[in-house]
Structures are given as C-alpha cells and as structure tokens.
Design an enzyme around this catalytic site. Structure first.
Site, short mmCIF file in Angstrom:
data_model
loop_
_atom_site.label_atom_id
_atom_site.label_comp_id
_atom_site.label_asym_id
_atom_site.label_seq_id
_atom_site.Cartn_x
_atom_site.Cartn_y
_atom_site.Cartn_z
N THR A 439 -42.39 -26.93 -28.71
CA THR A 439 -42.28 -27.51 -30.03
C THR A 439 -42.93 -26.58 -31.03
O THR A 439 -43.98 -26.00 -30.75
CB THR A 439 -43.02 -28.87 -30.05
OG1 THR A 439 -42.57 -29.60 -28.92
CG2 THR A 439 -42.74 -29.64 -31.30
N ASP A 551 -31.62 -15.53 -25.54
CA ASP A 551 -31.34 -16.84 -26.13
C ASP A 551 -30.95 -16.70 -27.60
O ASP A 551 -31.50 -17.37 -28.47
CB ASP A 551 -32.54 -17.76 -25.95
CG ASP A 551 -32.17 -19.24 -26.12
OD1 ASP A 551 -30.95 -19.53 -26.14
OD2 ASP A 551 -33.07 -20.07 -26.22
#
Ligand SMILES: *[C@@H]1O[C@H](CO)[C@@H](O)[C@H](O)[C@H]1NC(C)=O
Ligand SMILES: *[C@@H]1O[C@H](CO)[C@@H](O)[C@H](O)[C@H]1NC(C)=O
Ligand SMILES: *[C@@H]1O[C@H](CO)[C@@H](O)[C@H](O)[C@H]1NC(C)=O
Ligand SMILES: *[C@@H]1O[C@H](CO)[C@@H](O)[C@H](O)[C@H]1NC(C)=O
Ligand SMILES: *[C@@H]1O[C@H](CO)[C@@H](O)[C@H](O)[C@H]1NC(C)=O
Ligand SMILES: *[C@@H]1O[C@H](CO)[C@@H](O)[C@H](O)[C@H]1NC(C)=O
Ligand SMILES: *[C@@H]1O[C@H](CO)[C@@H](O)[C@H](O)[C@H]1NC(C)=O
Ligand SMILES: *[C@@H]1O[C@H](CO)[C@@H](O)[C@H](O)[C@H]1NC(C)=O
Ligand SMILES: *[C@@H]1O[C@H](CO)[C@@H](O)[C@H](O)[C@H]1NC(C)=O
Ligand SMILES: *[C@@H]1O[C@H](CO)[C@@H](O)[C@H](O)[C@H]1NC(C)=O
Ligand SMILES: *[C@@H]1O[C@H](CO)[C@@H](O)[C@H](O)[C@H]1NC(C)=O
Length: 754
Positions: A439, A551
C-alpha cells in the site's frame, strides 16, 4: 319425517362446509399462484406473470414491464415488451430469465461458410453479472463481447489441436473458454474471429460459438465441437429488474400515487442500478409486495419445518415466539434450551454459589495475567524492533551501502516513529494506492517535504536479500523518468520504502478518467510513451547491471506537475547479469500485461518489459476503447483484438477518435505498427527498448513540427466519434473502481519448472 329432516340438516352443513373450503382454497391459490393484478392474465403458457409485469392494458406498472403473450404459438410464449426477447421465468425477487442465442462462425474447405453475429439490447433490465458468464467454444476461436453502452469489452481465446485433448465440463481455454461479464450492462454484442480460419481443425471442429448465458445452463462437452447443435440452441440469461427511473426509495415514498410498494412491505434501494428500487414483503410475510394486500402473514408455527418450538408456539403478525407452559423451565426453543422440569431450589442455590465463587477467582487471575502481559510486551517491543531490523536486512543494507562511497550521504534510514507520524499512523485518508507489492501512503515529513511511503507486503524473509538489492540499486539510478527512492525503514515487521512524491497521479487515472484527472491529448501521450521507453531503455542497458522492471503498466507510470513520466514500483523488478537470460520459477507481474512467452517458460529477458510496454502503447493509442477493456485481465484481449484489427488493416476502428482529430494519422499508424511489433508472441521478434525509444523520440520530434493537418476525412471522424462509446466519459470513472486493475497482480509458480 324425523329422519328426513335430520338428513336435510346434515346435507346443509356439508354444503356450507364445502363452500367455505372452496373459498379458502381459492384465497390460498390467489396468494400462491395468481400474483398478477386482478382482472389480468396471470399465465402465458407455462409462465406465470406476476405484477408489476402484465400482458394487458393497465396490467403492467410501466411500459418496460409489458409482456406480449403470443397466443398462436403452442404452448403460448411470452416476450419482453414488443421485442423478440422470449421470457421464460419471472421471479418477484427482482430477476427474470430470458432466452438468447449464440454467435457463430463456421468454415468449410472453401473458407467461411456461415457467420452470425448475435446482439442483445435491453431497454432497462441489466444482465446479472454473477449469474451469467461469457463462454466461447471452438478450437480456433477468439471471441470478443462488447457492451454497447460502451463501458467495457472483454473476451477470451480457446484453442485445441486435438478434440481428444478437451476435458468435458472444463472451460479453461482448451476447446472452451469462459470469462465473467461486468456489472450493470444492459446489452451486448458478440464477435468471433478465427486466427487460422479453422483450417487446421476443420474435420473435428468446423464452427466457433460464443454466448452469454446463465452459468449452469450449458455443460461443455467435446460433442459441442464436432456438430452444429449450438447453431440453433437457446441459452437462458438472467436479468435483474427494478422499479423506477432516477427514484430511490426516499424519493419514491414522497410520490404516494406512484409508489410501488404496498402495505406490509419494505422498499429496498437497488444496488445494481442506482436510482431504482424493489419491494420486499416484511419478514414473516409472503406474497406480492406490488399488489395491494399482496403480502400476507405467514403462520410460522404451522409452516416451519422442523418445528422451532419445543412445547408452545405463538404466532403473531410478522413473527412468532416460543415459550414453555407453567411449571417448565427453559426458553422453549428447540435450538435453545427447550422445556424441561425445573431443578429443585436447593440445588440451584449451591450451583449459583459455585459459579459466583469461581467467577471472582477467575477475574483476579485474568487481571494478573493482563498486567504481566503488558509489562512483558513493553520490553518486547524494543527487542522486536531490533529483530525486524535484522530480519529485514538492515545489516545487509548497511554493509552494501558502506561499500559504495559517495552514495552514503544519500542513504536515509528512517525511524519507524518518524514515518508513523508522517502518515498520521497510516491513516486511510492517506492511502494513495494499493498494489501487488503493498500500500502506498502520502506522508509529510517534519520539514514539510511530501513523500510517498510504500508499506511493503513482503513478509517472506527469503525475499529480503533481493529486496535489499533493489533498494541499493534504486539508489544508484538517477534518471529523470524514474521515480526517486529517498530512503527506507527496516524496524517494522514489513520493510517500508520512502519515495519522492509525484503530484499528478498515474497514467491509469488519466486514461481511465478517474475523478479529477484530465484528458491527455496525443502529443502528451506520445511524450509520456517516449519518456517511459527512455527510462526502460536506460534500465535495460545503461545501468551497471541490467534491470528488468517486470511490472510495466499504466498504474505504474506516475506523472508529475509537468506531466513528465516517472516509472515507479520496482517491487517485482529483477537484476539480470548482462546477456544472461534468467529462468524464474515464480512468475510475477500483472496479468494482461504479462509477456506470454515469459508466462509459459519462465524465461525472463528484457523483452518481457517490451511486451508490457507494447500493451501500454496500445492503451495510449486506443484510449476510449482501452477504457472499455477496463479490467487488467482484459488487456491481453485488447492486445489480441488490436493485432487482429491491424492484420486486417482496420486500425481506424480502434484508435481513440479524440486523439485522431488533433493528431496525425500517419504518426498514429507508425506508433501502432511499433506497438504491434512490441506485442509479438516471440520475444526475439520484438524490438529492443532502445530501438523503441529511438523510434518514438524520432516521431515525437516530428510531432513538434507537424507537416500539415490530419488528412482524415471529416465524415469518417464523425462516424467514429458517434459510434464509439461516448458514455465511457461518465461511466468509466465510477465503474472502473469495481474493476481496479491496480489490484490485479499475479504471482504464480510455474508448473514443472526447476
Ligand atoms: C403497459 O405497457 C403498455 C405497452 O408498452 C403501455 O402502453 C402502457 O402504458 C403500460 N401501462 C402503464 C400503466 O404504464
Ligand atoms: C406467434 O407465434 C406464431 C407461431 O410461432 C408466429 O407465426 C407468429 O408470427 C407469432 N406472432 C407474433 C405477433 O409474434
Ligand atoms: C421459475 O423460477 C422459480 C424459482 O426460481 C421456480 O420455482 C419455477 O419452477 C420456475 N418456473 C419455470 C417455468 O421455470
Ligand atoms: C462452403 O460453404 C459455402 C457457403 O455455404 C458454399 O457455397 C460452398 O459450396 C461450400 N463449399 C464446400 C466445399 O462445401
Ligand atoms: C445477481 O444475482 C445475485 C444472485 O441472485 C444477486 O445476489 C445479485 O444482487 C444480482 N445482481 C448483481 C448485480 O450481482
Ligand atoms: C482467412 O480467410 C481470409 C479471407 O476469407 C483470408 O484473407 C486470410 O488470409 C485467411 N487466413 C488464414 C490464416 O488462412
Ligand atoms: C450439468 O451438469 C451438472 C452436474 O454434472 C447437472 O447437475 C446439470 O443438470 C447439467 N446441466 C445441464 C444444462 O445439462
Ligand atoms: C464427453 O461427453 C461426450 C458427450 O456428452 C461423450 O460422448 C464423451 O465420451 C465424453 N468424454 C469423456 C472423456 O468423458
Ligand atoms: C410471545 O408472544 C406473545 C404474543 O405476542 C406474548 O404474549 C409473549 O409474552 C411472548 N413471549 C416471549 C417469551 O417473548
Ligand atoms: C433459534 O432459531 C431462531 C429462528 O431461527 C432464532 O431466531 C434464534 O436466535 C435461535 N436461537 C438460538 C439460541 O440459536
Ligand atoms: C423438547 O426438548 C427436550 C429437551 O431438550 C427434548 O428431549 C424433546 O425431544 C423436545 N421435544 C420436542 C417435541 O421437540
């Protein structure tokens, strides 16, 4: 005389009883079956039609609920309004079942023989997304389902070499594939493509099929592939229905004349189409909540099985309760203590004493333990911090960094307290984003510097060494298009990373019209693509050890206040010693952006990033259409769809019409051709990131001095603008939240690798 009279009386009694019974039965039947408005047809063939639906004048609540009953067909058939959509079941809990067909694409030895493109458009009732699935069947089949409201498209690919390979009942890509459909769509359009024109599989599988249907409606088997059975088959689809247009319960209640819920019923706001509602009988009532006196009391004491009460059951409106007769003890419930003869008072008292006595002792013990625990815990915290620091590789990092003179002063190891304060104790309001690696919070340091703090999700301590490696490498990277790492914190159970704060959100926000994000014109998109390509090219070749990001996706490209691209999230990235392909057993990345070759073999090279970048490029080109493919797993389908259209020279059908107007068609074509090269199946056929960056930079330089206006015909542009999904602008921002592609990270282990 006497006997005759007696007989007369008993006959009268029987008659009265009979009449009463019939009336009772009738009333019961009215509640159970005829749930239509009085005086209206309650059945059409086998299908019962409860109000708010109806077949005659004034039998339906609004025109969308009108049912056409065709009485010439046998049995009679019901159709939704005046459409050809056949209705087979209507339930009062807000769903109805209609019939649909499959799209098909059939071939014979001379090429395509039949093609049928099925579409469904409903005026109001959306297709239920949890009870229906999109299925495609075939051995050379690529199916795309577009939702005409323009918010999404998705699809799947089904291949097989040998019909013997398919597994009955399994739709996982061999002979049959399946995918879910988005929420709230009120229609769809199914297109089929056959990459090889079925030439390799013609004998076993002449046709491809695709349909949306209730998920239990069709059991796939290999016999579907050989025959033509599915050409005519009708598939049930579940739709959700609600009452009202832009009227929630609170508004609907104000307009008493048109409020649909009758006595003994509740109004429930629909979670599917906001601004509409359904009615539900109160608990303990049953029937039709849309008809007056429709909701009737249930006598639970009589109807419930097994019986809830042990001895005495009381029924009252809306509910019931149990009790025990005088002289018995217990709550009366069979699932509770039931009813039993009481225990004598003396026994009871001694029992109470025991319970009381042991209660006090227990309480004292508890207090003692709690105190001890608190003291020990206080001591442990300090030790724990030290342990985490070691576990998270603190010593390793210190060693690594001490070897590198010059970078030492840049290293900042933050204290846990400091970051806790900066993020207001990791408060929810400070969350900037959530991803596979953790997060990200917004933090404000004591000197008012804004930072982004990533709370890593790596709990696995085998990950520590590569993690530390990444930190130490990121310190070395100094590129204007790579987000800067400022420091880290290792005293916490999971490592924390501190980055520079980039103000303008992610490229995902801008491409998906997330609230407040502005539209990016073509020049901006091309510049961002160029900058991203340059950053990747730098990572692949200029850094001392090549780094593969692994990614790359819209959500990992941040934009600063000047819309300069900053590549971020190196959580998945790997260092590859030069010219050495690495075989990994753990595949990481975001599904939809993942290099298919890497997925199959685990072979990690720079070309995997090239593939992901190609998908990003396609998204920048297709804009609106890419938004339609909103879920991250759909990006793979988007790339395939793009390639299918490119092969047929139909680029114009997929390019974002808004950039086409102010862009230059030739440039778009060149970028499209480049994107096509990047998403080639074989890594070695893809260009290197350096070549890509070079070509994009060249195009961008020309963009700055355009040679003239776009030569697109005005008519053509208008047509495309009209046809493409306009509603994406307002629809996607809210609906894309449900399909948060940022969260859609995959990590899985390659079978049989090693
Ligand atoms: C019922 O449907 C018919 C046909 O669409 C329509 O004409 C009529 O107005 C509807 N009834 C009500 C009460 O809206
Ligand atoms: C009703 O069904 C019959 C037989 O299936 C068909 O011929 C006719 O066209 C249908 N009528 C309407 C109005 O759809
Ligand atoms: C309609 O659905 C209800 C409940 O789902 C079921 O009990 C009933 O048998 C169905 N009727 C038909 C005709 O399929
Ligand atoms: C293939 O199908 C087309 C269209 O139905 C038909 O005209 C043609 O004769 C068929 N060819 C063969 C070889 O069966
Ligand atoms: C779909 O059907 C399920 C099961 O009947 C129901 O719970 C849900 O509310 C329906 N609607 C949506 C949008 O999921
Ligand atoms: C499939 O057929 C189309 C035209 O019918 C043709 O243009 C295309 O080249 C064929 N593709 C393959 C792979 O055979
Ligand atoms: C599909 O298979 C399941 C179990 O194998 C069965 O219960 C169900 O009725 C079948 N459905 C159809 C439409 O044949
Ligand atoms: C699959 O189903 C088909 C038809 O339902 C049957 O003929 C075939 O034997 C089945 N195959 C297997 C492997 O069970
Ligand atoms: C059960 O309901 C009846 C009727 O409302 C009431 O008189 C009685 O007190 C209730 N008993 C319990 C145990 O709640
Ligand atoms: C027993 O069942 C009733 C009805 O299902 C429920 O309201 C009640 O809470 C249950 N009591 C216990 C003790 O589980
Ligand atoms: C009532 O409860 C007692 C004790 O819990 C049990 O033995 C008995 O079978 C119950 N009676 C009924 C009718 O359920």
């Amino acid at each position: 005389m006497y006997s005759r009279r007696k007989m007369g009386t008993s006959l009268a009694v029987v008659l009265v009883k009979l009449i009463l019974l019939t009336a009772l039965l009738e009333a019961a039947a009215r509640i159970a079956a005829a749930q239509s408005k009085p005086g209206c047809l309650s059945q059409c063939g086998d299908i019962s039609i409860p109000y708010p639906f109806g077949t005659g004048n004034d039998c339906n609540i609004t025109e969308e609920f009108f049912i056409t009953c065709n009485t010439t067909s046998i049995p009679n058939k019901a159709f939704l309004t005046d459409s050809n959509i056949e209705v087979v079941n209507i339930s009062l809990d807000g769903q109805l079942r209609v019939l649909s067909l499959a799209s098909y694409d059939c071939y014979n030895s001379s090429g395509r023989s039949y093609y049928f493109n099925y579409w469904l458009q409903l005026s109001k009732f959306p297709v239920n997304n949890t009870r229906n699935k999109f299925t495609a069947i075939g051995c050379d089949t690529f199916a795309v389902v577009e939702f005409p409201s323009g918010e999404y498209a998705t699809g799947c690919l089904s291949l097989c070499n040998d019909v013997g390979d398919v597994i009955n009942g399994s739709c996982s890509g061999i002979g049959c594939c399946q995918t879910s459909i988005p929420k709230g769509v009120s229609g769809y359009n199914i297109n089929l493509y056959s990459p090889d024109n079925h030439t390799q599989v013609l004998a076993d599988n002449p046709c491809s099929y695709a349909f949306v249907a209730e998920d239990t409606a069709h059991n796939f088997s290999n016999s579907d592939l050989g025959g033509y059975d599915l050409l005519e088959k009708q598939f049930p689809v579940i739709l959700d229905w609600t009452i009202g247009h832009d009227t929630s319960c609170s508004e609907a209640k104000k307009d008493i004349d048109n409020f649909a819920c009758t006595e003994n019923s509740n109004c429930v706001d629909s979670e599917i189409s906001s601004g509409s509602y359904i009615c539900k009988c109160f608990e303990g009532f049953e029937g039709n909540p849309y008809l007056s006196n429709g909701c009737q009391e249930i006598d639970e004491c009589e109807t419930l099985e097994p019986k809830p009460c042990n001895m005495t059951c009381h029924n009252f409106p809306g509910s019931y309760n149990c009790s025990c007769p005088e002289g018995f003890q217990g709550d009366g419930w069979n699932n509770g203590t039931g009813c039993s003869r009481p225990i004598s008072p003396i026994k009871k008292r001694s029992l109470t004493n025991i319970v009381l006595g042991s209660g006090i002792g227990f309480f004292a013990l508890l207090l003692g333990i709690t105190l001890l625990y608190l003291i020990l815990k206080q001591r442990q915290i300090a030790k724990l911090r030290e342990k985490y620091f070691q576990q998270n590789g603190g010593t390793l990092l210190q060693e690594k960094l001490s070897q590198r003179e010059g970078y030492r002063e840049k290293v900042k190891v933050f204290a846990a307290e400091e970051l806790k304060k900066a993020t207001n104790n990791y408060h929810e309001s400070r969350i900037l984003g959530q991803g596979g690696q953790g997060t990200v919070f917004k933090g404000i340091l004591p000197d008012n510097q804004m930072v982004a703090i990533k709370k890593s999700r790596i709990g696995d301590h085998s990950q520590v060494e590569p993690f530390i490696n990444e930190i130490s490498v990121l310190y070395q990277i100094n590129h204007r298009n790579v987000v800067k790492l400022l420091g880290c914190c290792l005293e916490t159970p999971v490592p924390l990373l501190v980055y520079e704060y980039v103000t303008n959100g992610t490229l995902f926000d801008h491409m998906h019209n997330v609230a407040g994000a502005s539209f990016l014109p073509w020049e901006a998109r091309l510049r961002i693509a160029t900058e991203t390509a340059e950053a990747l090219s730098y990572l692949h070749s200029a850094a001392s050890i090549p780094i593969i990001h692994r990614d790359i996706k819209l959500a990992n490209i941040l934009l600063d206040e000047h819309f300069t691209a900053k590549v971020s999230d190196f959580g998945a990235s790997r260092l590859i010693p030069s010219d050495q392909a690495q075989v990994t057993t753990i595949i990481q990345g975001t599904f939809g952006y993942l290099d298919p070759e890497y997925m199959q073999t685990g072979q990690l090279t720079e070309k995997s990033d090239v593939y992901s970048f190609g998908v990003v490029l396609i998204e920048l080109l297709t804009g609106q259409k890419a938004v339609c493919f909103a879920r991250s797993e759909d990006k793979k389908i988007l790339a395939m769809y793009f390639v299918s259209l490119m092969k047929e020279d139909r680029l114009l059908e997929i390019v974002d019409p808004r950039v086409m107007n102010d862009g230059n068609l030739e440039h778009l074509k060149e970028v499209a051709a480049l994107a096509w090269k990047c998403v080639r199946m074989k890594g070695e056929e893809r260009p290197s990131m350096k070549e890509v960056a070079h070509e994009l930079a060249g195009l961008q330089a020309m963009e700055k001095h355009p040679w003239g206006k776009s030569n697109l015909h005005a008519e053509e542009a208008e047509y495309l603008l009209g046809e493409l999904c306009n509603s994406c602008d307002n629809g996607a921002s809210s609906s894309s939240v449900g399909y948060d592609s940022i969260n859609n990270q995959v990590t899985f282990e390659l079978e049989g690798a090693r």
